[in-house]
Design a protein around this motif. Structure first.
Motif, PDB file in Angstrom:
ATOM      1  N   SER A 156     -89.567  49.143 -26.822  1.00  0.00           N
ATOM      2  CA  SER A 156     -90.912  49.573 -27.179  1.00  0.00           C
ATOM      3  C   SER A 156     -90.844  50.957 -27.829  1.00  0.00           C
ATOM      4  O   SER A 156     -89.805  51.630 -27.790  1.00  0.00           O
ATOM      5  N   LEU A 159     -89.772  53.692 -25.464  1.00  0.00           N
ATOM      6  CA  LEU A 159     -88.343  53.647 -25.138  1.00  0.00           C
ATOM      7  C   LEU A 159     -87.509  54.139 -26.308  1.00  0.00           C
ATOM      8  O   LEU A 159     -86.514  54.838 -26.130  1.00  0.00           O
ATOM      9  N   ASP A 186     -98.695  55.237 -27.814  1.00  0.00           N
ATOM     10  CA  ASP A 186     -99.923  55.069 -27.042  1.00  0.00           C
ATOM     11  C   ASP A 186    -100.224  56.293 -26.201  1.00  0.00           C
ATOM     12  O   ASP A 186     -99.315  57.035 -25.831  1.00  0.00           O
ATOM     13  N   VAL A 187    -101.502  56.470 -25.865  1.00  0.00           N
ATOM     14  CA  VAL A 187    -101.915  57.671 -25.136  1.00  0.00           C
ATOM     15  C   VAL A 187    -101.127  57.857 -23.842  1.00  0.00           C
ATOM     16  O   VAL A 187    -100.625  58.949 -23.557  1.00  0.00           O
ATOM     17  N   THR A 188    -100.991  56.773 -23.071  1.00  0.00           N
ATOM     18  CA  THR A 188    -100.285  56.917 -21.795  1.00  0.00           C
ATOM     19  C   THR A 188     -98.802  57.201 -22.031  1.00  0.00           C
ATOM     20  O   THR A 188     -98.202  57.988 -21.308  1.00  0.00           O
ATOM     21  N   ALA A 191     -98.232  60.914 -22.998  1.00  0.00           N
ATOM     22  CA  ALA A 191     -98.205  61.836 -21.873  1.00  0.00           C
ATOM     23  C   ALA A 191     -96.862  61.764 -21.169  1.00  0.00           C
ATOM     24  O   ALA A 191     -96.285  62.794 -20.802  1.00  0.00           O
ATOM     25  N   ASP A 195     -94.298  64.879 -20.822  1.00  0.00           N
ATOM     26  CA  ASP A 195     -93.894  65.341 -19.497  1.00  0.00           C
ATOM     27  C   ASP A 195     -92.377  65.301 -19.342  1.00  0.00           C
ATOM     28  O   ASP A 195     -91.783  66.196 -18.743  1.00  0.00           O
ATOM     29  N   ASP A 214    -101.954  69.001 -32.835  1.00  0.00           N
ATOM     30  CA  ASP A 214    -102.907  68.902 -31.743  1.00  0.00           C
ATOM     31  C   ASP A 214    -102.884  70.183 -30.904  1.00  0.00           C
ATOM     32  O   ASP A 214    -101.953  70.442 -30.155  1.00  0.00           O
ATOM     33  N   ALA A 216    -104.703  71.001 -28.351  1.00  0.00           N
ATOM     34  CA  ALA A 216    -104.777  70.758 -26.908  1.00  0.00           C
ATOM     35  C   ALA A 216    -103.394  70.448 -26.357  1.00  0.00           C
ATOM     36  O   ALA A 216    -102.992  70.959 -25.305  1.00  0.00           O
TER      37      ALA A 216
ATOM     38  N   GLU B  59    -104.395  50.407 -25.224  1.00  0.00           N
ATOM     39  CA  GLU B  59    -103.172  50.736 -25.948  1.00  0.00           C
ATOM     40  C   GLU B  59    -102.836  49.664 -26.983  1.00  0.00           C
ATOM     41  O   GLU B  59    -103.461  48.593 -27.001  1.00  0.00           O
ATOM     42  N   LEU B 266    -105.436  56.336 -18.332  1.00  0.00           N
ATOM     43  CA  LEU B 266    -105.772  56.689 -19.718  1.00  0.00           C
ATOM     44  C   LEU B 266    -106.425  58.065 -19.777  1.00  0.00           C
ATOM     45  O   LEU B 266    -106.057  58.914 -20.599  1.00  0.00           O
ATOM     46  N   ALA B 269    -104.219  60.975 -19.197  1.00  0.00           N
ATOM     47  CA  ALA B 269    -103.205  61.220 -20.231  1.00  0.00           C
ATOM     48  C   ALA B 269    -103.734  62.040 -21.398  1.00  0.00           C
ATOM     49  O   ALA B 269    -102.968  62.444 -22.262  1.00  0.00           O
ATOM     50  N   PRO B 271    -104.507  65.057 -23.532  1.00  0.00           N
ATOM     51  CA  PRO B 271    -104.079  66.451 -23.449  1.00  0.00           C
ATOM     52  C   PRO B 271    -105.292  67.354 -23.248  1.00  0.00           C
ATOM     53  O   PRO B 271    -106.331  67.151 -23.867  1.00  0.00           O
ATOM     54  N   ARG B 272    -105.172  68.313 -22.378  1.00  0.00           N
ATOM     55  CA  ARG B 272    -106.267  69.223 -22.105  1.00  0.00           C
ATOM     56  C   ARG B 272    -105.893  70.639 -22.474  1.00  0.00           C
ATOM     57  O   ARG B 272    -104.768  71.065 -22.235  1.00  0.00           O
ATOM     58  N   THR B 273    -106.830  71.362 -23.050  1.00  0.00           N
ATOM     59  CA  THR B 273    -106.570  72.774 -23.310  1.00  0.00           C
ATOM     60  C   THR B 273    -106.602  73.508 -21.978  1.00  0.00           C
ATOM     61  O   THR B 273    -107.123  73.008 -20.993  1.00  0.00           O
ATOM     62  N   ARG B 281    -101.821  63.947 -13.441  1.00  0.00           N
ATOM     63  CA  ARG B 281    -101.356  62.894 -14.333  1.00  0.00           C
ATOM     64  C   ARG B 281    -100.954  61.644 -13.555  1.00  0.00           C
ATOM     65  O   ARG B 281    -100.244  61.726 -12.570  1.00  0.00           O
ATOM     66  N   HIS B 283     -98.776  58.458 -13.944  1.00  0.00           N
ATOM     67  CA  HIS B 283     -97.767  57.853 -14.814  1.00  0.00           C
ATOM     68  C   HIS B 283     -97.743  56.346 -14.639  1.00  0.00           C
ATOM     69  O   HIS B 283     -97.849  55.850 -13.523  1.00  0.00           O
TER      70      HIS B 283
END
Lengths: 322, 344
Positions: A156, A159, A186-188, A191, A195, A214, A216, B59, B266, B269, B271-273, B281, B283
């Motif tokens: 994916s 990955l 994707d958003v998740t 993150a 991380d 971005d 933020a 997604e 979602l 996830a 992003p926050r200022t 979070r 996962h």
């Protein structure tokens, strides 16, 4: 703290049919050991060109009229090819956006990691495989021994980006340049990848140059932020200091334009105008045309960077700061 | 205005078996063996009211785009009905649909404002095209309407003769919106309309879209992965996962009182200022389950869900109402919601 990477006074121009395009104008950036610096800017701000010039992978049409790039005491712009090849990949590495296209589609990912290990020193065959699997494990890829034999198309997007990070980090570099590392994911997954980069940075004392559009995202992961506009660094400051009191009108404009979890549609403001064409004669301040605070002295030549007296390490290139 | 009931799109996929082998096995068992089916959109029901703006998030691979293609009648559904203003448009086949008045009534603004414009068509041609095709107007007859549309979307009239490469990103986005508005649609599907734009331009386009909706009274289906943008523009939000709706509610309900673990992940996830309050979070390990012949007794989110217990692989949760307008498909929706509220 001594800087690991020090870019000073760097200008880059490209020859094109429409004349010389002045893509970078006296750019200065510095990253300390273990630090994360985010370079934030819109498309056309020159943030990727800055990264490419640090790695020495600029296009043939590019010319560097002035500037220095110092990395761990080495002058990268004047180094010869062999010395450069020793540093790139081993001491500093880069990951790109769209991981799927950056990986070789017809080579197993494990072998692509081994290629880098072999390039930077003699490794025995069994040893290379063991270290490649370790590298996959380091980026938290489940079942690394099986994934070693996978081709990029079988993985994916998330990955694939992990594999690229594994390739970048397998020689334990001191600097990682991440050029929009999560665009297109994707958003998740975004993150999780960010991380992971932050964790690996803490574990290995790695310094990161994070290139992103971005604000933020930058604020969440970077120790310091440099804001770029039309090839100029307009403001650089520690993240907290930048958000507490942005001094450059463009930084403030970007902040007002970025939707957050609390802004309302009415509070959202756009930055008027657009980046000036970079092949024409450019004013001293390239933001002047779009700036609501422009005064006559903005067009005076002369030094542009001022330090903020109230906050240490906070610099801005503006004659009439906020 | 739009009422979708039990809409599904299944694609037959290969299971690696050759056609003769499949025929042979079918013959041996006295019945043909069906090919496995990829459940792109699986039994989806929702409504959009007149003048309402509904956000669709999830997604890649969750079926958003398939759903959009189904609603705009570009592909044939496998099952279900799409009632548009009382008429079941799912029953009309895609070729015939192009000649119905509903083609003009449902319009799309596509993702990349540059790629979705013909490079050899001027801005005027792009906006006039639907008028010529759907309203059968001549170029001369189009002129006043195109000028009016350009004014509506804030596109300078003197630039109407320019080609896409002579326009900025924001201007191209405006041309795309004007083109979609040309046949006077009553439902506008916006497929990630701002994701290719810089933030400084995004703000103006979002305000324009919001303004157009109130002024023209049309409904929006807003597909996006940027939750902060969805929150700004939408009254209601639909969250999809692996072909199914897992949560739906008003924007406030979904963002403040999320009751499905996937929705919470979602939201966590984004992003926050540093000025926003931090959120812990969540996962999601691993990859989504396979959409090919999914087990009807296992929750689609099982395996990635931080909660996942035995019950989740014994029965698939259905959408259950939490509050008026708010429903979630999780056995533990109430607990999830409570912990969300406890965290603020």
């Amino acid at each position: 703290m001594s800087a690991l990477l020090e870019v000073s006074d760097l200008s880059v121009e490209f020859r094109s049919r429409a004349g010389t395009v002045h893509v970078l104008d006296h750019v200065a950036l510095s990253i300390a050991r273990g630090e994360t610096l985010a370079v934030v800017g819109e498309s056309g701000s020159g943030k990727s060109v800055a990264a490419f010039s640090i790695m020495g992978i600029l296009d043939d049409a590019a010319r560097i009229p002035n500037g220095q790039v110092q990395f761990g005491g080495m002058d990268l712009l004047n180094a010869n090819r062999r010395d450069l090849d020793e540093v790139r990949g081993r001491e500093m590495a880069m990951i790109f956006q769209s991981p799927r296209t950056a990986l070789n589609p017809i080579r197993k990912v494990g072998h692509q990691i081994e290629d880098v290990l072999r390039r930077h020193g003699p490794v025995a065959r069994g040893d290379a495989k063991r270290r490649a699997i370790e590298a996959l494990e380091q980026v938290r890829i489940p079942d690394p021994a099986r994934r070693y034999d996978a081709y990029p198309f079988e993985l994916s997007g998330g990955l694939c980006q992990r594999v690229m990070i594994a390739i970048a980090l397998c020689c334990k570099p001191r600097l990682l340049i991440a050029d929009e590392p999560i665009t297109g994911l994707d958003v998740t997954t975004q993150a999780t990848i960010m991380d992971l980069l932050a964790e690996l940075g803490r574990e290995t004392g790695l310094a990161t140059l994070l290139i992103t559009h971005d604000l933020a995202l930058a604020s969440q992961y970077a120790d310091r932020i440099a804001v770029m506009h039309a090839g100029q660094v307009v403001e650089t400051a520690p993240t907290a200091s930048l958000f507490a009191a942005p001094r450059h009108p463009y930084t403030a404009g970007l902040m007002a334009a970025t939707p957050t979890s609390t802004t309302s549609l009415d509070a959202l403001e756009s930055v008027p105008g657009r980046i000036p064409p970079l092949n024409a004669d450019l004013p001293v301040c390239r933001f002047a045309e779009r700036c609501p605070r422009r005064v006559a002295e903005c067009d005076d030549p002369g030094p542009r960077f001022d330090a903020d007296v109230q906050a240490p390490d906070h610099y801005f290139a503006c004659r009439r700061p906020l | 205005m739009l009422d979708i009931q039990g809409l599904s799109k299944l694609y037959p996929v290969s299971d690696g078996e050759s056609a003769p082998m499949r025929a042979l096995r079918g013959w041996a068992r006295h019945q043909p063996r069906p090919a496995p089916k990829l459940h792109a959109v699986d039994d989806v029901s929702f409504t959009i009211g007149t003048g309402e703006s509904v956000g669709l998030v999830g997604e890649s691979g969750c079926g958003k785009s398939t759903l959009v293609s189904l609603i705009t009648r570009l592909i044939e559904p496998s099952a279900g009905t799409i009632l548009f203003e009382g008429k079941d448009i799912a029953a009309i086949n895609t070729r015939a649909f192009a000649r119905t008045p509903e083609r003009g009534a449902i319009q799309v603004v596509f993702q990349d404002p540059h790629d979705s414009l013909n490079p050899r068509h001027s801005a005027f041609d792009a906006i006039a095209e639907p008028l010529r095709r759907l309203k059968k107007r001549s170029t001369a007859e189009c002129r006043p309407r195109v000028a009016e549309l350009a004014r509506d979307v804030g596109f300078p009239e003197e630039l109407l003769d320019r080609l896409p490469h002579q326009l900025s990103g924001g201007q191209k986005a405006r041309v795309n919106i004007a083109r979609a508005l040309a046949p006077e649609p009553r439902l506008l599907v916006l497929d990630e309309p701002t994701s290719a734009l810089d933030v400084s331009v995004q703000a103006v386009i979002l305000k324009l879209l919001d303004d157009l909706r109130t002024r023209l009274g049309i409904s929006y289906l807003f597909v996006s992965h940027d939750l902060n943008v969805v929150r700004l523009l939408c009254d209601r939000v639909i969250v999809m996962y692996l072909g199914r709706i897992v949560e739906t509610g008003t924007a406030e309900q979904v963002f403040e009182q999320a009751a499905h673990p996937y929705t919470r992940a979602l939201i966590s996830a984004i992003p926050r200022t540093i000025e926003e309050s931090p959120v812990e979070r969540i996962h999601l390990p691993g990859d989504p389950r396979s959409p090919v012949n999914p087990d009807p007794n296992v929750c689609r989110f099982y395996g990635r869900c931080p909660r996942g217990v035995d019950l989740c692989q014994e029965s698939e949760p259905r959408l259950l109402s939490m509050a008026p307008e708010h429903s979630a498909a999780c056995h533990f929706a109430e607990e999830v919601q409570e912990s969300a509220l406890a965290q603020g």
